[in-house]
Scaffold this motif. Structure first.
Motif, PDB file in Angstrom:
ATOM      1  N   THR A  68      19.654 -27.231  17.076  1.00 29.48           N
ATOM      2  CA  THR A  68      21.008 -27.096  16.537  1.00 29.48           C
ATOM      3  C   THR A  68      20.965 -26.694  15.078  1.00 29.48           C
ATOM      4  OG1 THR A  68      22.002 -28.607  18.102  1.00 29.48           O
ATOM      5  CG2 THR A  68      23.084 -28.439  15.973  1.00 29.48           C
ATOM      6  N   TYR A  69      21.455 -25.502  14.804  1.00 28.33           N
ATOM      7  CA  TYR A  69      21.608 -24.974  13.441  1.00 28.33           C
ATOM      8  C   TYR A  69      22.357 -23.664  13.589  1.00 28.33           C
ATOM      9  CZ  TYR A  69      17.324 -23.060  15.397  1.00 28.33           C
ATOM     10  OH  TYR A  69      16.416 -22.528  16.259  1.00 28.33           O
ATOM     11  N   SER A 102      23.887 -35.180  35.159  1.00 35.89           N
ATOM     12  CA  SER A 102      23.198 -35.296  33.875  1.00 35.89           C
ATOM     13  C   SER A 102      22.852 -33.889  33.426  1.00 35.89           C
ATOM     14  CB  SER A 102      21.911 -36.113  34.021  1.00 35.89           C
ATOM     15  OG  SER A 102      22.201 -37.382  34.577  1.00 35.89           O
ATOM     16  N   VAL A 103      23.199 -33.570  32.193  1.00 32.00           N
ATOM     17  CA  VAL A 103      22.874 -32.237  31.670  1.00 32.00           C
ATOM     18  C   VAL A 103      21.881 -32.406  30.532  1.00 32.00           C
ATOM     19  CG1 VAL A 103      23.780 -30.055  30.826  1.00 32.00           C
ATOM     20  CG2 VAL A 103      25.244 -31.555  32.190  1.00 32.00           C
ATOM     21  N   MET A 104      20.709 -31.818  30.718  1.00 33.66           N
ATOM     22  CA  MET A 104      19.682 -31.895  29.697  1.00 33.66           C
ATOM     23  C   MET A 104      19.771 -30.629  28.858  1.00 33.66           C
ATOM     24  SD  MET A 104      18.994 -34.064  32.130  1.00 33.66           S
ATOM     25  CE  MET A 104      18.395 -33.185  33.564  1.00 33.66           C
ATOM     26  N   VAL A 105      20.111 -30.798  27.573  1.00 33.60           N
ATOM     27  CA  VAL A 105      20.370 -29.617  26.743  1.00 33.60           C
ATOM     28  C   VAL A 105      19.389 -29.530  25.579  1.00 33.60           C
ATOM     29  CG1 VAL A 105      22.816 -29.495  27.332  1.00 33.60           C
ATOM     30  CG2 VAL A 105      22.097 -30.878  25.371  1.00 33.60           C
ATOM     31  N   GLY A 106      19.089 -28.306  25.213  1.00 33.75           N
ATOM     32  CA  GLY A 106      18.171 -28.070  24.101  1.00 33.75           C
ATOM     33  C   GLY A 106      18.812 -28.273  22.746  1.00 33.75           C
ATOM     34  N   ALA A 107      20.124 -28.184  22.695  1.00 37.83           N
ATOM     35  CA  ALA A 107      20.816 -28.446  21.433  1.00 37.83           C
ATOM     36  C   ALA A 107      20.736 -29.931  21.127  1.00 37.83           C
ATOM     37  CB  ALA A 107      22.271 -28.009  21.527  1.00 37.83           C
ATOM     38  N   HIS A 108      20.735 -30.272  19.850  1.00 37.99           N
ATOM     39  CA  HIS A 108      20.690 -31.675  19.449  1.00 37.99           C
ATOM     40  C   HIS A 108      21.981 -32.016  18.723  1.00 37.99           C
ATOM     41  CE1 HIS A 108      19.684 -35.250  17.104  1.00 37.99           C
ATOM     42  NE2 HIS A 108      18.812 -35.504  18.046  1.00 37.99           N
ATOM     43  N   SER A 109      22.557 -33.147  19.059  1.00 37.76           N
ATOM     44  CA  SER A 109      23.813 -33.554  18.439  1.00 37.76           C
ATOM     45  C   SER A 109      23.547 -34.607  17.382  1.00 37.76           C
ATOM     46  CB  SER A 109      24.754 -34.112  19.504  1.00 37.76           C
ATOM     47  OG  SER A 109      26.008 -34.408  18.916  1.00 37.76           O
TER      48      SER A 109
END
Lengths: 261, 787, 175
Positions: free
Chosen positions: B545-546, B498-505
């Motif tokens: 995400t931007y 599981s990869v918890m990422v700060g970017a939002h899709s």
């Protein structure tokens, strides 16, 4: 939306009675429902005309007129009014497919939006608008932007279109609403040509008398050369000023003549 | 042979299945037991003194729990701006208070004045009509140039004027630029408008606030591109809620395009009201509300001068821009016309002298902030329009003029403070000439002319700065936050990850493309890897995400975390294989000892990490989970060349976009299918800006384009199939993936080529020449220009 | 997370009892006159795949089929669907989860990004292909006039629908 009651009569008689008791008609709702959402109307009671079989259908009468019941959808007209190709074509390009599933000819004519398609067909064909009370000639029916000869509670039950020798509807769309920015319906009958324009005028759909005279004399696009629409009563908005709309009246009229079939 | 998994594969998107079956979980799909509904009474006047609000009748209406007014928010903070700009004279920008609900003053149509919370939305709307406002209408400040005149009414009384800042960049270049222009052989001057746009993600904004009295925990479900940023801004600056008591969740989000970056009043309200009423509070924006409350984009008025020497070399560029801020400073508003715009004014060209002046102006309009491209489309449009105009004035080929002035040596330090690491502008132009079939244009034009139409071809180049960073630099430039990102790679006992990422899709397909990277690194199937995003309680941290930053910045953090995991796993493998760490190789999901046939599977190593029976416990901890924060060394610089071919109906002014081609250099590419889709969408938004979309206020500050009836969104009929190529690849030199970012390119790169094509079409006709038409190039504008 | 019961949302002033078939299942509920079909689907039946993207009946995110015809569920009252057969996005895939040909083509050709307009697009496409199994590219684009997508630029949506109709794509689109 404000709260209201919704009744669904299944006969015209019942609808007329419900209307007399203070209801407002709801046909396809494709204009009325957004209006209600914006709280620009507070009808109290709506009478849906959608479940009345006698208000639906396309037929041909003894005089050869195409007769369309008031609650017939645009989609049905597009599919069934084949004897009047220009009319079927017009119906097939009103709004979008979902609008054509719900929207009705009676609703469109009763609303008389200055940018609606059907008023151009009705006025351009010299149609007769039949109601639960009377028959009204198109020339008497349209009385300005959103204004018609209908009285309170009067229901459009049928519209009878004489079928011209040739006709065409040319629409230049406003790119946001996809309503006509200017659209012209040209119909050539044995006794003359009718030219009706929607989208352009502050007074709603109208006939272009000079173009009718020129085309009655000679039914060719070039007959319109040199005819200029007076921009004075044209609509001016974000999408086009008066001069542009006046110019488009001429362009679309010529194209309608060229494509008339 | 294309790969079928890992980096470079067009893996099908796993998120599609839930979206295609109606199983997505968007914020409006969330309903919490006992929730109340809020309706905001919004200003229908642009500017007014608000003397009082009488809510008594409304509060007595059925179902109403409470009516909130600006007075209820006096004790909390204003909505903050995240970027401090220092002006030409070394002074900080003027920064007015931005209240959650209007208090004492109304400053734009759509500003929330009161919030009615009721059992049902209909009750809240009914009650809102019973609110009585006591107000005095003030003249609306709409025109930017008039707004900065001494005689203008002020949007904010507490400020000295309506000028937020007067920014010069680089101020030290000013005199040299003036001198270069004075001495130039030719100067082309163009005044243009970069039209105000409304982002219009198809999902309107939604906020659901929740409060649990037993543990003093707040939860906000919201349509955000960056939940941690919302937590920080709303928690620390507006409501004073510490991070550990505030969870922000952004579930499936239906498009953002920038407008869901920002912290909005409605989010703060729902969070605040949930505690005040001890009930969940939900707000769902209507599209009509969105038009007057979502931050708008663009809205610049610019004069640009391009100076050339006698050999047509660019010698200087000078610009003066008025940038509309709207009534308040939205989250990143101040940075858009400055650091995201001025730094790109060199474009793809080796112009030695560049000076950019920007005057940011307050008006009685909706706040303006980043919208897809944010500053870079404005820069590209000015430059690529003025170059085309110069080519026309000088009678030279617009492609040759560009090629002559291309930057060809990298790294390249521009006169506007950035250093391009890589690029090959001739290569993308070569590719464009090929894919756009320039050779066939003449025949196509002749065919159009036979049909009474005019055909035009327009091209442009673009460069953008993406993956906004590094933190120490942006901090010097006034950013009030760091611009790193973070990821946690959590390897489960049986080897899945599981990869918890700060970017939002929210459309970008991270759930598919991020696992491709991990799959490539470790050699396990993509479906063994899951991405977790959008919930501050689940992910380490994230700036969101931007700015086309997700892969370049957050993806790099993920790579770093995965590298740490692999390093640790190698130690475990070395123990299991009784070899030394340095001899362990990881390939195709197996650890092997170099030069031997001894190996152990990924899953055996991960199991050992969690069931450490045979494990070097004295040297390393059990478990296999690592977090990395990544702060890039520089921006990334995607670039490209675009071509548009139009067919113009001279009788009506209608323009059909007939062909559109894009040759981009995004560096390395993880998922070509997704990259292509991003470019398609960007191009459509660029065509929208160029041809259709315009957000228009009248002189009284009424929004004329307030719904889809008047704001023209591109439809399927308005656009062609696009020809897109991204085979020119100069990898980014400073991030581990060599990626540059692709999300905004289409929107940045397309408007100038569309307008250039229309001008070209008109020039090919027999009528009068037209030098410029402002966007959107509606039929009426094109027709009027040709008369 | 607990979902609101339909009876809570519509607990006051209910005037009409409606019954209809939704995705083959008989359902009924109390609605007000002003309750839109989309509200009944989303809030009453928890079928949240049908989305609301505008309030002027233009975006098409709420497209469903009523008695086999394409309708915007935001532009029809729930009471008017009494007795009707309603089909929503939730009923398109097979019971075992197998995607329909159109859904599969949307995935294969990347015809969606954020997914918000997607249910409406799929329902509109299904309606088109039922009436016109081999549409031209222009007919596809024309049919989508009432469905707005902000992500894809339509390229891959058109491509997906053409592919679902079993047609080869023009070379230009096949990059």
């Amino acid at each position: 939306m404000y709260a209201f009651d919704l009744e669904r009569p299944t006969t015209l008689d019942a609808a007329v009675k419900a209307m007399a008791a203070g209801g407002q008609p709801l046909s396809g709702g494709q204009t009325l429902i957004p209006t209600l959402k914006a709280r620009l109307a507070d009808p109290g009671k709506l009478i849906s005309l959608h479940s009345i079989p006698e208000l639906k259908g396309v037929s041909t009468d003894a005089e050869g007129r195409i007769c369309i019941k008031g609650a017939t959808t645009h989609g049905t007209v597009a599919a069934e009014a084949v004897a009047y190709p220009a009319l079927a074509h017009l119906a097939a390009r009103i709004g979008d497919p979902a609008v054509r599933t719900r929207g009705t000819i009676g609703g469109s004519l009763a609303n008389n939006d200055p940018s609606a398609c059907y008023p151009a067909a009705a006025l351009g064909s010299g149609a007769t608008i039949c109601t639960d009370r009377r028959e009204i000639a198109a020339d008497d029916y349209f009385q300005g932007m959103f204004a018609t000869a209908l009285e309170d509670g009067e229901i459009v039950t049928e519209v009878k279109f004489p079928v011209p020798q040739v006709a065409a509807y040319e629409k230049f769309i406003q790119p946001a609403s996809r309503f006509p920015l200017v659209a012209v319906f040209v119909a050539k009958f044995a006794d003359g040509v009718r030219v009706a324009i929607t989208g352009a005028s502050e007074t709603g759909v109208f006939r272009w008398a000079e173009a009718e005279a020129a085309l009655s004399a000679r039914f060719e696009a070039s007959a319109l050369d040199g005819l200029a629409m007076d921009p004075d009563h044209m609509i001016a908005d974000l999408h086009g000023d008066k001069a542009y709309r006046a110019h488009l009246c001429g362009v679309m009229a010529k194209r309608a003549v060229m494509h008339a079939a | 042979m294309p790969k079928d998994s890992g980096i470079g594969a067009s893996s099908k998107r796993r998120e599609d299945v839930r979206f295609l079956t109606g199983s997505g979980n968007y914020t409006d799909d969330i309903n919490i037991f006992g929730q109340l509904h809020v309706h905001f009474l919004r200003a229908d006047m642009a500017h007014a003194k608000l003397n009082g609000v009488d809510t008594a009748a409304a509060e007595a209406m059925p179902g109403v729990h409470r009516v909130f007014t600006g007075a209820d928010f006096e004790a909390v903070g204003g909505i903050p701006c995240g970027w401090l700009i220092t002006d030409r004279f070394g002074q900080p920008m003027q920064e007015p208070r931005h209240p959650v609900l209007a208090h004492g003053k109304i400053r734009h149509v759509g500003e929330p004045i009161c919030a009615v919370v009721a059992d049902t939305l209909a009750q809240a709307r009914d009650a809102a009509e019973a609110i009585v406002l006591d107000y005095e209408t003030l003249p609306a400040v709409i025109d930017m140039k008039a707004a900065v005149s001494d005689s203008s009414v002020k949007v904010h009384e507490e400020l000295t004027s309506n000028l937020c800042y007067d920014w010069g960049f680089v101020e030290d270049n000013r005199d040299a630029v003036d001198a270069a222009i004075k001495g130039a052989a030719h100067v082309t001057t163009l005044e243009l408008v970069n039209n105000r746009l409304v982002a219009n993600p198809m999902e309107p904004r939604v906020a659901v606030g929740e409060y649990n009295r037993s543990d003093d925990m707040h939860t906000l479900h919201t349509t955000s591109q960056n939940p941690h940023v919302i937590r920080l801004l709303m928690g620390a600056f507006v409501l004073g809620i510490p991070e550990h008591k505030l969870r922000v969740v952004a579930p499936d989000v239906g498009g953002g395009f920038g407008t869901k970056i920002f912290h909005y009043a409605e989010e703060a309200f729902c969070t605040f009201a949930a505690k005040a009423l001890n009930r969940p509070v939900k707000w769902t924006s209507t599209r009509s509300e969105a038009f007057m409350s979502d931050a708008h984009g663009r809205d610049h008025v610019t004069k640009i001068e391009l100076a050339l020497d006698a050999d047509n070399n660019f010698v200087a560029v000078r610009t003066e821009t008025y940038a509309n801020m709207g009534a308040y400073l939205s989250t990143f508003a101040s940075s858009v016309p400055t650091w995201l715009h001025g730094t790109l004014m060199a474009g793809n060209y080796k112009t030695p002298h560049v000076y950019v002046n920007v005057k940011a102006v307050f008006t009685n309009t909706v706040p303006v902030d980043a919208y897809r491209g944010a500053g870079r489309p404005e820069a590209t449009y000015q430059l690529e329009r003025v170059i085309d105009m110069a080519a026309r004035e000088l009678g030279v080929d617009p492609i040759a003029l560009r090629r002559q002035n291309f930057i060809t040596e990298f790294p390249y330090a521009t006169p506007v403070a950035v250093e391009y690491d890589t690029g090959d502008y001739h290569a993308t132009m070569d590719k464009l000439e090929e894919i756009a079939d320039f050779a066939g244009f003449k025949a196509r034009r002749a065919e159009s002319e036979r049909n009474g139409k005019l055909r035009g071809l327009g091209i442009n180049c673009y460069i953008e700065a993406c993956g906004i960073a590094p933190s120490n630099l942006v901090g010097q430039l006034g950013a009030r936050a760091g611009l790193y990102d973070a990821a946690t790679v959590r390897v489960n006992a049986t080897g899945s990850i599981s990869v918890m990422v700060g970017a939002h899709s929210h459309g970008q397909g991270h759930e598919t493309s991020f696992p491709q990277v991990i799959s490539e690194m470790i050699g396990i199937p993509e479906d063994q890897i899951t991405i977790v995003h959008g919930d501050t309680s689940k992910i380490p941290f994230g700036m969101g995400t931007y700015g086309s930053r997700s892969l370049a910045v957050c993806g790099s953090a993920m790579v770093r975390a995965a590298e740490k995991v692999i390093n640790k796993a190698k130690k475990i493998a070395a123990h299991l294989l009784e070899a030394s760490d340095g001899d362990i190789e990881l390939k195709d999901g197996r650890f092997s000892v170099a030069g031997t046939d001894k190996s152990v599977a990924w899953g055996d190593v991960t199991l050992a990490a969690y069931v450490p029976h045979n494990y070097p416990l004295t040297d390393i901890e059990p478990g296999l989970e690592e977090t990395a924060f990544y702060d890039p060394a520089n921006f990334t610089y995607p670039s490209g060349a675009y071509a548009c071919e139009v067919e113009l109906d001279p009788e009506t002014g209608h323009v059909k976009i007939d062909r559109f081609s894009a040759a981009d250099d995004f560096g390395n590419i993880i998922n070509p299918m997704i990259v292509t889709g991003q470019v398609h969408g960007g191009i459509a938004q660029g065509i929208g800006q160029a041809m259709l979309e315009g957000c228009v206020y009248d002189a009284d500050g009424q929004l004329l384009s307030a719904s889809y009836m008047d704001y023209a969104m591109p439809r399927a009929l308005d656009v062609p199939f696009y020809t897109v190529d991204h085979s020119c690849q100069t990898p980014c030199t400073h991030n581990p993936l060599g990626v540059k970012g692709c999300g905004e390119a289409g929107a940045i790169g397309s408007p100038p080529s569309v307008v250039n094509a229309v001008i070209d079409a008109i020039a090919s006709g027999s009528g009068k020449a037209v030098a410029h038409i402002d966007m959107p190039l509606t039929p009426s504008r094109v027709w009027a220009a040709m008369q | 997370m607990l979902r609101l019961m339909a009876s809570m949302r519509f607990r006051e002033d209910f005037h009409v009892r409606v019954s209809m078939t939704v995705n083959g299942r008989n359902v009924s509920g109390e609605v007000e006159g002003r309750t839109l079909l989309v509200e009944f689907l989303r809030e009453g039946l928890h079928l949240t795949g049908t989305h609301v993207g505008c309030d002027t009946s233009q975006c098409g995110a709420c497209t469903v089929h009523v008695d086999g015809m394409q309708v915007k569920a935001c532009s029809m009252f729930a009471a008017e669907a009494d007795g009707a057969q309603v089909a929503t996005i939730e009923g398109v895939a097979a019971n075992d989860g197998t995607l329909s040909a159109i859904q599969q083509a949307f995935q294969d050709h990347h015809g969606l990004q954020c997914g918000f307009c997607t249910p409406g697009m799929v329902m509109a496409a299904a309606s088109l292909l039922k009436a016109n199994p081999k549409p031209t590219e222009h007919e596809v684009r024309e049919h989508l006039e009432g469905n707005i997508c902000r992500c894809t630029g339509y390229h891959n949506i058109v491509k997906a629908i053409m592919a679902a109709s079993g047609q080869e794509m023009p070379a230009l689109a096949a990059e």
